[in-house]
Scaffold this motif. Structure first.
Motif, mmCIF file in Angstrom:
data_model
loop_
_atom_site.group_PDB
_atom_site.id
_atom_site.type_symbol
_atom_site.label_atom_id
_atom_site.label_comp_id
_atom_site.label_asym_id
_atom_site.label_seq_id
_atom_site.Cartn_x
_atom_site.Cartn_y
_atom_site.Cartn_z
ATOM 1 N N PRO A 128 0.795 -1.231 0.000
ATOM 2 C CA PRO A 128 0.000 0.000 0.000
ATOM 3 C C PRO A 128 0.830 1.285 0.000
ATOM 4 N N ALA A 129 2.052 1.224 0.504
ATOM 5 C CA ALA A 129 2.893 2.425 0.546
ATOM 6 C C ALA A 129 3.138 3.000 -0.837
ATOM 7 N N ILE A 130 3.089 2.147 -1.876
ATOM 8 C CA ILE A 130 3.272 2.640 -3.252
ATOM 9 C C ILE A 130 1.958 2.579 -4.038
ATOM 10 N N GLY A 131 0.865 2.177 -3.368
ATOM 11 C CA GLY A 131 -0.428 2.095 -4.040
ATOM 12 C C GLY A 131 -0.755 0.742 -4.630
ATOM 13 N N ALA A 132 0.046 -0.291 -4.301
ATOM 14 C CA ALA A 132 -0.186 -1.641 -4.829
ATOM 15 C C ALA A 132 -1.091 -2.408 -3.867
ATOM 16 N N THR A 133 -2.251 -2.872 -4.358
ATOM 17 C CA THR A 133 -3.247 -3.452 -3.454
ATOM 18 C C THR A 133 -3.803 -4.779 -3.946
ATOM 19 N N MET A 134 -2.991 -5.586 -4.630
ATOM 20 C CA MET A 134 -3.448 -6.905 -5.070
ATOM 21 C C MET A 134 -3.422 -7.850 -3.868
ATOM 22 N N THR A 135 -4.589 -8.267 -3.405
ATOM 23 C CA THR A 135 -4.657 -9.022 -2.152
ATOM 24 C C THR A 135 -4.209 -10.480 -2.299
ATOM 25 N N THR A 136 -4.104 -10.989 -3.539
ATOM 26 C CA THR A 136 -3.511 -12.321 -3.715
ATOM 27 C C THR A 136 -1.998 -12.203 -3.887
ATOM 28 N N CYS A 137 -1.504 -10.967 -3.942
ATOM 29 C CA CYS A 137 -0.059 -10.660 -3.935
ATOM 30 C C CYS A 137 0.679 -11.108 -5.195
ATOM 31 N N SER A 138 -0.039 -11.365 -6.283
ATOM 32 C CA SER A 138 0.591 -11.873 -7.502
ATOM 33 C C SER A 138 0.019 -11.209 -8.740
ATOM 34 N N PHE A 139 0.867 -11.073 -9.788
ATOM 35 C CA PHE A 139 0.374 -10.481 -11.040
ATOM 36 C C PHE A 139 -0.571 -11.416 -11.773
ATOM 37 N N LYS A 140 -0.773 -12.618 -11.243
ATOM 38 C CA LYS A 140 -1.783 -13.502 -11.816
ATOM 39 C C LYS A 140 -3.183 -12.899 -11.682
ATOM 40 N N GLU A 141 -3.341 -11.933 -10.787
ATOM 41 C CA GLU A 141 -4.616 -11.212 -10.709
ATOM 42 C C GLU A 141 -4.934 -10.503 -12.020
ATOM 43 N N THR A 142 -3.892 -10.005 -12.700
ATOM 44 C CA THR A 142 -4.139 -9.312 -13.968
ATOM 45 C C THR A 142 -4.751 -10.272 -14.985
ATOM 46 N N GLU A 143 -4.330 -11.538 -14.959
ATOM 47 C CA GLU A 143 -4.898 -12.544 -15.859
ATOM 48 C C GLU A 143 -6.338 -12.846 -15.472
ATOM 49 N N ALA A 144 -6.556 -13.106 -14.185
ATOM 50 C CA ALA A 144 -7.859 -13.568 -13.727
ATOM 51 C C ALA A 144 -8.953 -12.521 -13.958
ATOM 52 N N PHE A 145 -8.656 -11.263 -13.675
ATOM 53 C CA PHE A 145 -9.674 -10.230 -13.866
ATOM 54 C C PHE A 145 -9.957 -9.972 -15.343
ATOM 55 N N SER A 146 -8.978 -10.190 -16.197
ATOM 56 C CA SER A 146 -9.195 -10.030 -17.635
ATOM 57 C C SER A 146 -9.942 -11.225 -18.210
ATOM 58 N N VAL A 147 -9.472 -12.442 -17.903
ATOM 59 C CA VAL A 147 -10.104 -13.656 -18.426
ATOM 60 C C VAL A 147 -11.563 -13.754 -17.970
ATOM 61 N N CYS A 148 -11.806 -13.534 -16.688
ATOM 62 C CA CYS A 148 -13.162 -13.702 -16.167
ATOM 63 C C CYS A 148 -14.110 -12.622 -16.689
ATOM 64 N N ALA A 149 -13.583 -11.450 -17.025
ATOM 65 C CA ALA A 149 -14.426 -10.398 -17.589
ATOM 66 C C ALA A 149 -14.708 -10.637 -19.074
ATOM 67 N N ARG A 150 -14.013 -11.609 -19.674
ATOM 68 C CA ARG A 150 -14.296 -11.999 -21.061
ATOM 69 C C ARG A 150 -15.451 -13.002 -21.121
ATOM 70 N N ILE A 151 -15.744 -13.660 -20.006
ATOM 71 C CA ILE A 151 -16.785 -14.688 -19.961
ATOM 72 C C ILE A 151 -18.169 -14.052 -20.095
ATOM 73 N N ALA A 152 -19.012 -14.642 -20.927
ATOM 74 C CA ALA A 152 -20.388 -14.165 -21.060
ATOM 75 C C ALA A 152 -21.133 -14.378 -19.743
ATOM 76 N N GLU A 153 -21.977 -13.427 -19.384
ATOM 77 C CA GLU A 153 -22.692 -13.515 -18.103
ATOM 78 C C GLU A 153 -23.669 -14.678 -18.064
ATOM 79 N N ASP A 154 -24.113 -15.155 -19.240
ATOM 80 C CA ASP A 154 -25.057 -16.274 -19.274
ATOM 81 C C ASP A 154 -24.375 -17.631 -19.482
ATOM 82 N N GLU A 155 -23.047 -17.681 -19.326
ATOM 83 C CA GLU A 155 -22.304 -18.945 -19.493
ATOM 84 C C GLU A 155 -22.739 -19.940 -18.423
#
Length: 430
Positions: free
Chosen positions: A101-128
């Motif tokens: 948080p001192a530099i503004g980094a707030t990924m609570t899983t502590c890994s850049f894999k969050e960037t993948e997960a939030f992008s991939v899951c937002a590509r999924i159709a809501e009616d899947e």
């Protein structure tokens, strides 16, 4: 989330150049006869940054997403002073994906894999209606579990039993997330094989790994963070690699930034590294081989067990196919190096002392390779260097918290058969 218009883009086959529309969850060009990645071609040639409160989705112009999910954070890039001075570099920029948080980094899983997960899951159709399947050596599983739990997206994870300690959380997950594991002694490749067996059922669909443009473009936000903060494309890009997907994504982001026209026209050298003794891509690159070299399965499992950075233990990376890591390294004049556990541990200690926060073993491998490159005179002192710290702040985040661990619903043997896996995995979501 606020009203959001799905990003406009088409897909392009790297091998043939053919462009086509995304019909929903396309992982390849079905008309292409050779192994090849596909890429996104965005309608917006110039990146317009959204407000910081959007988290990762401030880069939505260049993410293949239908919606914005709750809880995302963007990578943070800042200019290093103490580590830069220690290395003798004038323009060292750290892109940090983790919790600091001192530099503004707030990924609570502590890994850049969050960037993948939030992008991939937002590509999924809501009616899947089907269940997403993700195989992981650890950090990817934790990121997808958190994102899917928070957003009620059904998920089946497959992880080696030896890596289950990575599946920690600060609160219990929603039951829409289920975990299976391959028995002790298995590695990441065994977890992938197990997930592929489950995927024989029509109830499940594959996340796709490197083939999923949303995964790569999510990872590419590290470079977008760097370029938009620095004001130019870096000269060098340092990262440790297991599959090389993040480095491929960095190369693709570089090309988009050149087309944008506001960040210069240079191609940053991809300087990637592996954790010895598990170094199959280093061996192939040293042999100038597009194909991976033979790697005895038992030896690969032993080597994967030895390394600190378990997340770097992919035996079947997207290396030789069109648009893969081999092409990325050739196109950028890049190189592959190695770091031992001892070197990575020293680098992690140095980072904590100079930058003030703990980092993961993989990030330690990246820093160790940067140290060697500087010592060998392969990086100019005044070059603009991007160090991609792909995970950190875990110790900081966990302080004073009671952790909850996701336990596997089923542990399968390495010789599990398809019928058993399908039947038992389907039952988890009945």
């Amino acid at each position: 989330m606020e009203d959001f218009k799905p990003t406009s883009y088409t897909l392009e086959c790297v091998a043939t150049g053919r462009t086509f529309d995304d019909e929903g969850w396309m992982l390849e060009d079905r008309s292409c006869k050779t192994p090849s990645l596909i890429r996104t071609r965005y309608a917006k040639r110039q990146l317009e940054l959204g407000p910081a409160e959007r988290g990762l989705y401030r880069f939505a112009d260049w993410l293949p997403v239908r919606r914005m999910l709750c809880g995302s954070s963007a990578p943070v890039t800042y200019r290093s002073e103490r580590l830069a001075a220690h290395l003798g570099l004038e323009n060292l920029w750290i892109t940090f994906s983790g919790y600091y948080p001192a530099i503004g980094a707030t990924m609570t899983t502590c890994s850049f894999k969050e960037t993948e997960a939030f992008s991939v899951c937002a590509r999924i159709a809501e009616d899947e209606q089907r269940v997403l399947v993700v195989a992981s050596a650890g950090n990817t599983a934790r990121a997808f579990a958190r994102v899917c739990s928070d957003n009620r997206i059904p998920l089946l994870l497959s992880v080696p039993s030896d890596n289950l300690s990575a599946l920690w959380f600060d609160a219990p997950l929603d039951p829409c997330v289920k975990l299976i594991a391959c028995e002790r002694g298995g590695d990441y490749f065994d977890a992938i094989h197990l997930s592929n067996l489950a995927l024989k059922s029509p109830k499940f669909y594959a996340e796709g790994g490197a083939k999923n443009v949303a995964r790569r473009d999510g990872m590419a936000t590290t470079v977008l963070s760097a370029a938009t903060t620095i004001g130019r494309i870096p000269d060098y890009y340092f990262q440790a690699v297991g599959s090389g997907t993040g480095a491929i994504a960095a190369w693709e982001a570089n090309q988009r930034l050149v087309e944008d026209g506001r960040f210069g026209g240079n191609t940053m050298k991809l300087m990637v590294s592996q954790n010895a003794p598990f170094v199959p891509m280093y061996d192939a690159w040293r042999a100038d081989s597009r194909q991976m070299l033979p790697y005895d399965e038992d030896k690969a499992r032993r080597d994967a067990e030895i390394i600190d950075a378990k997340v770097l233990s992919n035996r079947r990376p997207p290396y030789g196919l069109a648009g893969g890591l081999y092409d990325a390294l050739k196109a950028t004049g890049g190189d592959v190096s190695v770091a031992t556990n001892a070197q990575a541990r020293r680098a992690r200690k140095l980072f904590r002392e100079t930058e003030g926060v703990d980092i993961y073993s993989a990030a330690g491998v990246a820093l160790a390779s940067l140290q060697k490159a500087v010592a060998d005179g392969r990086v100019e002192r005044d070059a603009t260097v991007m160090l991609n710290i792909t995970g950190g702040g875990e110790e900081l985040f966990q302080q004073g918290k009671e952790l909850w661990y996701l336990k596997p619903s089923i542990v399968f043997g390495l010789d599990a058969q398809v019928d058993e896996v399908v039947e038992r995995c389907e039952a988890l979501f009945a």
